[in-house]
Design a protein around this motif. Sequence first.
Motif, PDB file in Angstrom:
ATOM      1  N   GLN A   1       0.828  -1.204   0.000  1.00  0.00           N
ATOM      2  CA  GLN A   1       0.000   0.000   0.000  1.00  0.00           C
ATOM      3  C   GLN A   1       0.861   1.252   0.000  1.00  0.00           C
ATOM      4  O   GLN A   1       0.628   2.180  -0.776  1.00  0.00           O
ATOM      5  CB  GLN A   1      -0.927  -0.004   1.214  1.00  0.00           C
ATOM      6  CG  GLN A   1      -1.648   1.311   1.496  1.00  0.00           C
ATOM      7  CD  GLN A   1      -2.672   1.700   0.444  1.00  0.00           C
ATOM      8  OE1 GLN A   1      -3.130   0.867  -0.328  1.00  0.00           O
ATOM      9  NE2 GLN A   1      -3.033   2.980   0.413  1.00  0.00           N
ATOM     10  N   TYR A   2       1.882   1.279   0.830  1.00  0.00           N
ATOM     11  CA  TYR A   2       2.689   2.483   0.946  1.00  0.00           C
ATOM     12  C   TYR A   2       3.625   2.674  -0.247  1.00  0.00           C
ATOM     13  O   TYR A   2       3.915   3.809  -0.629  1.00  0.00           O
ATOM     14  CB  TYR A   2       3.454   2.474   2.265  1.00  0.00           C
ATOM     15  CG  TYR A   2       2.525   2.421   3.460  1.00  0.00           C
ATOM     16  CD1 TYR A   2       1.293   3.089   3.434  1.00  0.00           C
ATOM     17  CD2 TYR A   2       2.830   1.685   4.604  1.00  0.00           C
ATOM     18  CE1 TYR A   2       0.407   3.035   4.493  1.00  0.00           C
ATOM     19  CE2 TYR A   2       1.958   1.628   5.683  1.00  0.00           C
ATOM     20  CZ  TYR A   2       0.741   2.295   5.616  1.00  0.00           C
ATOM     21  OH  TYR A   2      -0.127   2.227   6.669  1.00  0.00           O
ATOM     22  N   VAL A   3       4.043   1.582  -0.851  1.00  0.00           N
ATOM     23  CA  VAL A   3       4.792   1.702  -2.109  1.00  0.00           C
ATOM     24  C   VAL A   3       3.892   2.329  -3.171  1.00  0.00           C
ATOM     25  O   VAL A   3       4.294   3.235  -3.908  1.00  0.00           O
ATOM     26  CB  VAL A   3       5.307   0.320  -2.575  1.00  0.00           C
ATOM     27  CG1 VAL A   3       5.910   0.424  -3.980  1.00  0.00           C
ATOM     28  CG2 VAL A   3       6.352  -0.214  -1.604  1.00  0.00           C
ATOM     29  N   GLY A   4       2.652   1.854  -3.244  1.00  0.00           N
ATOM     30  CA  GLY A   4       1.707   2.424  -4.201  1.00  0.00           C
ATOM     31  C   GLY A   4       1.443   3.893  -3.954  1.00  0.00           C
ATOM     32  O   GLY A   4       1.352   4.687  -4.899  1.00  0.00           O
ATOM     33  N   GLU A   5       1.327   4.275  -2.692  1.00  0.00           N
ATOM     34  CA  GLU A   5       1.120   5.690  -2.372  1.00  0.00           C
ATOM     35  C   GLU A   5       2.301   6.531  -2.855  1.00  0.00           C
ATOM     36  O   GLU A   5       2.114   7.652  -3.361  1.00  0.00           O
ATOM     37  CB  GLU A   5       0.919   5.859  -0.868  1.00  0.00           C
ATOM     38  CG  GLU A   5      -0.415   5.341  -0.356  1.00  0.00           C
ATOM     39  CD  GLU A   5      -0.636   5.629   1.122  1.00  0.00           C
ATOM     40  OE1 GLU A   5       0.019   6.538   1.654  1.00  0.00           O
ATOM     41  OE2 GLU A   5      -1.469   4.933   1.750  1.00  0.00           O
ATOM     42  N   ALA A   6       3.515   6.029  -2.679  1.00  0.00           N
ATOM     43  CA  ALA A   6       4.699   6.784  -3.098  1.00  0.00           C
ATOM     44  C   ALA A   6       4.659   7.047  -4.600  1.00  0.00           C
ATOM     45  O   ALA A   6       4.887   8.179  -5.054  1.00  0.00           O
ATOM     46  CB  ALA A   6       5.966   6.025  -2.719  1.00  0.00           C
ATOM     47  N   TYR A   7       4.367   6.022  -5.385  1.00  0.00           N
ATOM     48  CA  TYR A   7       4.304   6.214  -6.836  1.00  0.00           C
ATOM     49  C   TYR A   7       3.147   7.125  -7.223  1.00  0.00           C
ATOM     50  O   TYR A   7       3.260   7.937  -8.157  1.00  0.00           O
ATOM     51  CB  TYR A   7       4.187   4.864  -7.549  1.00  0.00           C
ATOM     52  CG  TYR A   7       5.508   4.147  -7.670  1.00  0.00           C
ATOM     53  CD1 TYR A   7       6.486   4.583  -8.561  1.00  0.00           C
ATOM     54  CD2 TYR A   7       5.789   3.025  -6.881  1.00  0.00           C
ATOM     55  CE1 TYR A   7       7.703   3.925  -8.672  1.00  0.00           C
ATOM     56  CE2 TYR A   7       7.007   2.369  -6.984  1.00  0.00           C
ATOM     57  CZ  TYR A   7       7.966   2.828  -7.880  1.00  0.00           C
ATOM     58  OH  TYR A   7       9.175   2.186  -7.976  1.00  0.00           O
ATOM     59  N   TYR A   8       2.032   7.003  -6.505  1.00  0.00           N
ATOM     60  CA  TYR A   8       0.894   7.889  -6.802  1.00  0.00           C
ATOM     61  C   TYR A   8       1.281   9.352  -6.586  1.00  0.00           C
ATOM     62  O   TYR A   8       1.031  10.203  -7.452  1.00  0.00           O
ATOM     63  CB  TYR A   8      -0.308   7.538  -5.918  1.00  0.00           C
ATOM     64  CG  TYR A   8      -1.446   8.520  -6.095  1.00  0.00           C
ATOM     65  CD1 TYR A   8      -2.392   8.337  -7.093  1.00  0.00           C
ATOM     66  CD2 TYR A   8      -1.542   9.678  -5.313  1.00  0.00           C
ATOM     67  CE1 TYR A   8      -3.417   9.267  -7.302  1.00  0.00           C
ATOM     68  CE2 TYR A   8      -2.550  10.604  -5.508  1.00  0.00           C
ATOM     69  CZ  TYR A   8      -3.479  10.391  -6.505  1.00  0.00           C
ATOM     70  OH  TYR A   8      -4.477  11.327  -6.717  1.00  0.00           O
TER      71      TYR A   8
END
Length: 603
Positions: free
Chosen positions: A127-134
Amino acid sequence: MKKRNILAGMVLALGLTSCFDLDKMPEGVLSTTNAFASVGEMRNYLDQFYQDGLRTQGFDAGGGQYIAGADTHSDNMSSSSVSTRLAGETSLSSATTMGAYTNIRNVNFLIANLGNCQEKGTAEYNQYVGEAYYFRAWYYYQLFVSYGPLTWIDKPLDPNMEEMKLPRDSRTVVADHILADLDEAIKYLNEKNNSASMRVHRDVARALKSEVALFEGTWEKYHKAENDEFYDKTVTDQKIHDYFTQAANAAKAVMDRNVWRIYSTGNTNDDYRRMFQTTDLSSNPEVLWFKMYDGDQVGNNVNRYLNQGGGSVGVTASLVDDYLTIDGRPFVGDEKVEAKKVFGNELLPTVRDPRLAQTVCMPGQILRPDMGGYVVPPLIGSSAYNQNVTGYSLLKHVQIDYTGSLDAEFKGATPGIQFRYADILLNYAEALAEMDGAANAAQIVAALQPLRDRVGMPAVDFDREYNQAPDYPFNGLDKYIQAVRRERRVETACEGRRLKDILRWSAADELIVGHWAQGALYVGSNLENHPQYGGKLVYDQESGNNLFLTGKPGDALRYIYPSNPSGYANGWQFNVHRDYLLPIQPRMIDLTDGQWEQNPGWK
């Protein structure tokens, strides 16, 4: 080209701030020797981007740059002061620093240290990896809309002054990187069925992807058609079509989940409006993501400025006139003029698309629980912050039953909606229309049907709705594209999105240049000599005017001007050879030894 970080020079020479030194880990954020060794540290670090990595709700006297007021920089709303960008009065000296690069640098620091986490592969880690890319995609998108071509930076800061001397990448390279980041976000983010977490999730990334791809596809298509200086000269029609395909596919992926739907209780005259005043939207099936304001620790000024029908702004006649009639026809000719002669008649939900009366105040509309109904006539001619400047007062976003502090600064709780299902449907419909409206007509109608159903409007009929009136700006546009553009305008009216649409459609020559904002009919309507004004309105005098009107004394019909037109006899003078992009600070160009070129028209 090998991508390197030009941010060192920006930080040093442009005075950008950062929460950590150039060659150190952030202080006061991380507690371990290795940055981001736990998902807790990742989450705490990402929380900073939830402050400015989203659209902010609020209002300033005269509109401002927030969700509820930003349409004053478009043909939807107008302020008592002239929008410098519309007027073509933006100056090179007003160029600002690209502060979003600091946020990009901070995100890059996290991405570069993902290998330190001891909880890799867990759902929370993903989830937090996805947030970073977002968020990296989001910050680049904001810069992209304002400045066009950028230098793509995907590494943490390397404090080497020589490494900043790189040219900007092309539009398509930057757009493709943003879309690739969003693909990474979609891969890693959690799937959610509501917005209760108030964190980014997979469908939010899909929504942004559909927006970015549609933005770049239309930008390249329409600026290329103008053969101006703003499109990528290497772009092909196939590439443009690919952007539309990506936009449609990202939107369709959200639609196919069958989780989100248009909010409707069956109240066609209130459901649309109510969504924009509801403080907590976590259970609203239409809202993918929103920022909640509690009116206490986190508040905004929407109610303060708009709950008496003013805010030193007003909705324009251009927007009001674009709503269809209740039976789905363009509102034109004698029918339009006759309705305007009695203030409020043109707004009636029995006459027009009911979204109009839920966006603009009808006579008698209650705006706050401690006062009576919205007065007739509108509060024009006042010098207070609660004046209205067009005769059309904004209702959308006003919490009419709010019991908190109504007049204090930053005590309102109007929600900041980031993405809603309506955006998904509109993006999908527009992408299909741009690819082939005739072939996709049935799909477009089906996509827009829920928006029409909510307010009791008939289904889209491209022939019936086709507006070919001589004074309609898009009267020669493909009928499928015209229909979806109108639907987008009325559905997202006064949500701060209109200028971006004008820019990507290369439509300033049709909508802005030579035009000037107008409001309600005054002379020739029941507003003229209304006893409630008490003779306080002064116009057509050499000095002391507090009201400005179109035409000249003796004309049968004269409309309200929101601001003094003196000096603007030829209307707004947005420079179509310059103003589609903002200027780059000259010292940044010097800093890169000229590797960064100034945007067109600003030299």
